[in-house]
Motif scaffolding. Structure first.
Motif, mmCIF file in Angstrom:
data_model
loop_
_atom_site.group_PDB
_atom_site.id
_atom_site.type_symbol
_atom_site.label_atom_id
_atom_site.label_comp_id
_atom_site.label_asym_id
_atom_site.label_seq_id
_atom_site.Cartn_x
_atom_site.Cartn_y
_atom_site.Cartn_z
ATOM 1 N N GLU A 211 -10.357 -9.496 10.049
ATOM 2 C CA GLU A 211 -10.318 -9.669 8.597
ATOM 3 C C GLU A 211 -10.157 -8.359 7.837
ATOM 4 O O GLU A 211 -9.593 -8.339 6.744
ATOM 5 N N GLU A 212 -10.660 -7.266 8.370
ATOM 6 C CA GLU A 212 -10.580 -5.971 7.696
ATOM 7 C C GLU A 212 -10.259 -4.889 8.714
ATOM 8 O O GLU A 212 -10.730 -4.939 9.851
ATOM 9 N N VAL A 213 -9.476 -3.897 8.279
ATOM 10 C CA VAL A 213 -9.196 -2.737 9.118
ATOM 11 C C VAL A 213 -9.328 -1.488 8.256
ATOM 12 O O VAL A 213 -8.621 -1.328 7.262
ATOM 13 N N SER A 214 -10.245 -0.625 8.643
ATOM 14 C CA SER A 214 -10.442 0.631 7.932
ATOM 15 C C SER A 214 -9.636 1.729 8.614
ATOM 16 O O SER A 214 -9.760 1.933 9.832
ATOM 17 N N ILE A 215 -8.802 2.413 7.821
ATOM 18 C CA ILE A 215 -7.945 3.463 8.389
ATOM 19 C C ILE A 215 -7.988 4.694 7.497
ATOM 20 O O ILE A 215 -8.420 4.643 6.345
ATOM 21 N N ASP A 216 -7.514 5.816 8.046
ATOM 22 C CA ASP A 216 -7.322 6.985 7.202
ATOM 23 C C ASP A 216 -5.978 6.835 6.486
ATOM 24 O O ASP A 216 -5.305 5.803 6.604
ATOM 25 N N LEU A 217 -5.577 7.830 5.738
ATOM 26 C CA LEU A 217 -4.381 7.698 4.907
ATOM 27 C C LEU A 217 -3.109 8.058 5.688
ATOM 28 O O LEU A 217 -2.343 8.953 5.310
ATOM 29 N N TRP A 218 -2.890 7.332 6.800
ATOM 30 C CA TRP A 218 -1.681 7.534 7.587
ATOM 31 C C TRP A 218 -0.924 6.219 7.647
ATOM 32 O O TRP A 218 -1.460 5.184 8.046
ATOM 33 N N LYS A 219 0.339 6.289 7.269
ATOM 34 C CA LYS A 219 1.144 5.082 7.135
ATOM 35 C C LYS A 219 1.358 4.382 8.468
ATOM 36 O O LYS A 219 1.532 3.159 8.528
ATOM 37 N N GLY A 220 1.358 5.142 9.565
ATOM 38 C CA GLY A 220 1.575 4.545 10.878
ATOM 39 C C GLY A 220 0.552 3.473 11.208
ATOM 40 O O GLY A 220 0.891 2.396 11.704
ATOM 41 N N TYR A 221 -0.719 3.763 10.951
ATOM 42 C CA TYR A 221 -1.775 2.774 11.182
ATOM 43 C C TYR A 221 -1.558 1.541 10.304
ATOM 44 O O TYR A 221 -1.702 0.403 10.752
ATOM 45 N N LYS A 222 -1.221 1.788 9.053
ATOM 46 C CA LYS A 222 -1.007 0.688 8.103
ATOM 47 C C LYS A 222 0.113 -0.229 8.579
ATOM 48 O O LYS A 222 -0.016 -1.461 8.532
ATOM 49 N N ASN A 223 1.206 0.351 9.058
ATOM 50 C CA ASN A 223 2.338 -0.459 9.512
ATOM 51 C C ASN A 223 1.957 -1.348 10.693
ATOM 52 O O ASN A 223 2.354 -2.519 10.761
ATOM 53 N N VAL A 224 1.181 -0.792 11.629
ATOM 54 C CA VAL A 224 0.767 -1.556 12.802
ATOM 55 C C VAL A 224 -0.110 -2.737 12.383
ATOM 56 O O VAL A 224 0.048 -3.860 12.874
ATOM 57 N N VAL A 225 -1.044 -2.487 11.471
ATOM 58 C CA VAL A 225 -1.949 -3.546 11.015
ATOM 59 C C VAL A 225 -1.171 -4.656 10.319
ATOM 60 O O VAL A 225 -1.383 -5.850 10.579
ATOM 61 N N ILE A 226 -0.259 -4.285 9.438
ATOM 62 C CA ILE A 226 0.530 -5.283 8.709
ATOM 63 C C ILE A 226 1.369 -6.129 9.663
ATOM 64 O O ILE A 226 1.491 -7.344 9.503
ATOM 65 N N ASP A 227 1.922 -5.491 10.686
ATOM 66 C CA ASP A 227 2.794 -6.206 11.630
ATOM 67 C C ASP A 227 2.027 -7.143 12.560
ATOM 68 O O ASP A 227 2.506 -8.237 12.877
ATOM 69 N N LEU A 228 0.825 -6.725 13.006
ATOM 70 C CA LEU A 228 0.138 -7.460 14.073
ATOM 71 C C LEU A 228 -1.063 -8.270 13.620
ATOM 72 O O LEU A 228 -1.519 -9.152 14.358
ATOM 73 N N MET A 229 -1.612 -7.979 12.441
ATOM 74 C CA MET A 229 -2.838 -8.656 12.013
ATOM 75 C C MET A 229 -2.599 -9.347 10.670
ATOM 76 O O MET A 229 -2.906 -8.793 9.605
ATOM 77 N N PRO A 230 -2.058 -10.553 10.681
ATOM 78 C CA PRO A 230 -1.640 -11.228 9.447
ATOM 79 C C PRO A 230 -2.779 -11.554 8.488
ATOM 80 O O PRO A 230 -2.548 -11.713 7.294
ATOM 81 N N ASN A 231 -4.009 -11.663 8.993
ATOM 82 C CA ASN A 231 -5.137 -12.044 8.137
ATOM 83 C C ASN A 231 -6.029 -10.864 7.755
ATOM 84 O O ASN A 231 -7.098 -11.061 7.178
ATOM 85 N N ALA A 232 -5.595 -9.655 8.076
ATOM 86 C CA ALA A 232 -6.438 -8.478 7.848
ATOM 87 C C ALA A 232 -6.080 -7.768 6.550
ATOM 88 O O ALA A 232 -4.908 -7.613 6.217
ATOM 89 N N GLN A 233 -7.111 -7.350 5.831
ATOM 90 C CA GLN A 233 -6.943 -6.493 4.653
ATOM 91 C C GLN A 233 -7.101 -5.047 5.098
ATOM 92 O O GLN A 233 -8.106 -4.663 5.691
ATOM 93 N N VAL A 234 -6.086 -4.243 4.819
ATOM 94 C CA VAL A 234 -6.178 -2.812 5.116
ATOM 95 C C VAL A 234 -7.043 -2.154 4.047
ATOM 96 O O VAL A 234 -6.804 -2.323 2.857
ATOM 97 N N VAL A 235 -8.061 -1.426 4.475
ATOM 98 C CA VAL A 235 -8.965 -0.731 3.557
ATOM 99 C C VAL A 235 -8.869 0.767 3.836
ATOM 100 O O VAL A 235 -9.146 1.205 4.954
ATOM 101 N N ALA A 236 -8.430 1.520 2.825
ATOM 102 C CA ALA A 236 -8.365 2.979 2.975
ATOM 103 C C ALA A 236 -9.780 3.541 2.965
ATOM 104 O O ALA A 236 -10.557 3.256 2.065
ATOM 105 N N ASP A 237 -10.101 4.307 3.956
ATOM 106 C CA ASP A 237 -11.447 4.864 4.066
ATOM 107 C C ASP A 237 -11.706 5.857 2.935
ATOM 108 O O ASP A 237 -10.969 6.821 2.755
#
Length: 415
Positions: A211-237
């Motif tokens: 449901e949630e993924v906390s990442i640093d401010l790197w676009k690579g992590y964000k892209n992976v989450v968006i592609d593979l985790m359809p129900n997850a909200q990306v939260v910038a730490d």
């Protein structure tokens, strides 16, 4: 000749189900050797499941077991080979207390692994019970047993990285279960392809429940989450957002100090030089009083902060903006209110934090998600600190894979 009571006592002391001691001898400089015998007279064929008591041949060999006090203990065991009465093929019996092709018992391996997780391979091997090669084999066996399982009930994921070799730009990615404060993945690099490969191994069912993924401010992590985790909200730490603010604040501090030092060298009069030296004295040793949370400052540090603000109006305003943003993160629990406060902060910070302003605007959706979810990488940072301690004590590991296994087992071996 040993009495029945002695044999019975040794069997009870050994405490291995289905096994009895039939004799023992002690060799100086080697240890105690216990000769064992299985209580059962039959075994099941691994192919057809038929129980057989037709003994085909015996295979006796020694394995290491837990020491008794200062004495090493060796078990002379017999892995019997039976001939299946149904399919007619020979098979070796399974022994629950020792793996095939291993020179030590399972319980000794478990004890050694626990010691290694608290120390390092070399210091454990120096005790003489097992060799470094045997320890590495134990770790690999444990990894196969404990680390193959997919994450269970994973709802909140943290993705971050640590430096494998400090200052060399060599990073490895870490995956954290934020709810359980548990390391669940470690990769030799932090490329999108590497992270994607590991996450895909978890399977669609695991990824869709996040449901949630906390990442640093790197676009690579964000892209992976968006592609593979359809129900997850990306939260910038938020700690990484504040780290960006602190970098810009510290860069201004360094710039002003260099500027003052140049002015002192070029000063034409003594009055001008005295004034610039006063400013320089205020800027000296000011890094941590500017970057540290103001509420955490000691009385001495608060006095120093007043001195810094007195000699630098720009640093005064930047520090106040930094503290205001920190309070917005700490005191806001609604994304809409957070968006409003953040917008007002950005309008006043443009002149002083241009780089941070651009970063915040690019990551606005992920940053305001924090106000609702309050997900941070605080747990991740705590785990990263422990990983750094393991790294410093893990000089006995010959490669990254051994280091990775040790780190993962630290969190999962006793779960």
């Amino acid at each position: 000749m040993r009495t029945k009571n002695e044999i019975k006592f040794l069997t009870k002391l050994l405490n291995i189900e289905g096994i009895k001691v039939i004799s023992h001898r002690q060799h100086e400089g080697i240890g105690i050797i216990l000769q064992l015998e299985q209580i059962g007279k039959e075994s099941s064929c691994p192919r057809c499941g038929t129980k057989s008591h037709r003994l085909h041949q015996n295979h006796r060999y020694l394995v290491k077991d837990l020491p008794w006090g200062e004495n090493f203990v060796f078990l002379e065991i017999n892995r019997r080979q039976f001939k299946c009465e149904k399919c007619g093929k020979p098979f070796s019996e399974e022994l629950e207390f020792v793996r095939k092709r291993r020179s030590y018992t399972k319980r000794l391996a478990r004890k050694i692994i626990q010691e290694v997780l608290e120390n390092d391979i070399h210091s454990v091997a120096k005790k003489g019970v097992v060799t470094t090669e045997e320890i590495e084999r134990m770790l690999k066996d444990a990894a196969k047993e404990y680390l193959k399982a997919k994450p269970s009930e994973l709802k909140r994921l943290g993705i971050d990285e640590i430096a494998v070799i400090k200052g060399k730009g060599n990073y490895c990615a870490v995956l954290i279960d934020l709810e359980k404060s548990k390391l669940i993945g470690m990769l030799p690099g932090r490329k999108q392809e590497e992270i994607r490969e590991v996450l895909l191994e978890w399977g669609k069912e695991v990824l869709e429940q996040i449901e949630e993924v906390s990442i640093d401010l790197w676009k690579g992590y964000k892209n992976v989450v968006i592609d593979l985790m359809p129900n997850a909200q990306v939260v910038a730490d938020r700690f990484h957002v504040m780290a960006q603010i602190n970098r810009e604040l510290d860069a201004e501090r360094k710039r002003e100090r260099r500027q003052v030092e140049d002015l002192i060298k070029k000063a034409g009069s003594s009055e001008e030089k005295v004034e610039q030296e006063r400013v320089l004295e205020g800027l000296k040793k000011s890094k941590y009083v500017l970057l540290k949370n103001e509420t955490d400052l000691s009385e001495e540090q608060k006095t120093k902060l007043v001195q810094v603000k007195d000699v630098s109006p720009t640093l005064k305003l930047m520090h106040e903006l930094k503290e205001k943003l920190r309070k917005i993160f700490e005191q806001t629990n609604n994304w809409l209110v957070g968006l409003f406060k953040l917008g007002r902060w950005l309008s006043g910070a443009k002149k002083y934090f241009p780089d941070s302003q651009n970063t915040i605007i690019r990551w606005l959706d992920e940053i305001i998600a924090y106000f609702d979810y309050k997900t941070t990488s605080g747990v991740v940072e705590g785990i990263n600190n422990k990983l750094k301690l393991i790294k410093r004590s893990a000089y006995g590991f010959r490669n990254f894979e051994n280091f990775r296994v040790r780190c993962l087992l630290t969190w999962q071996f006793n779960c």
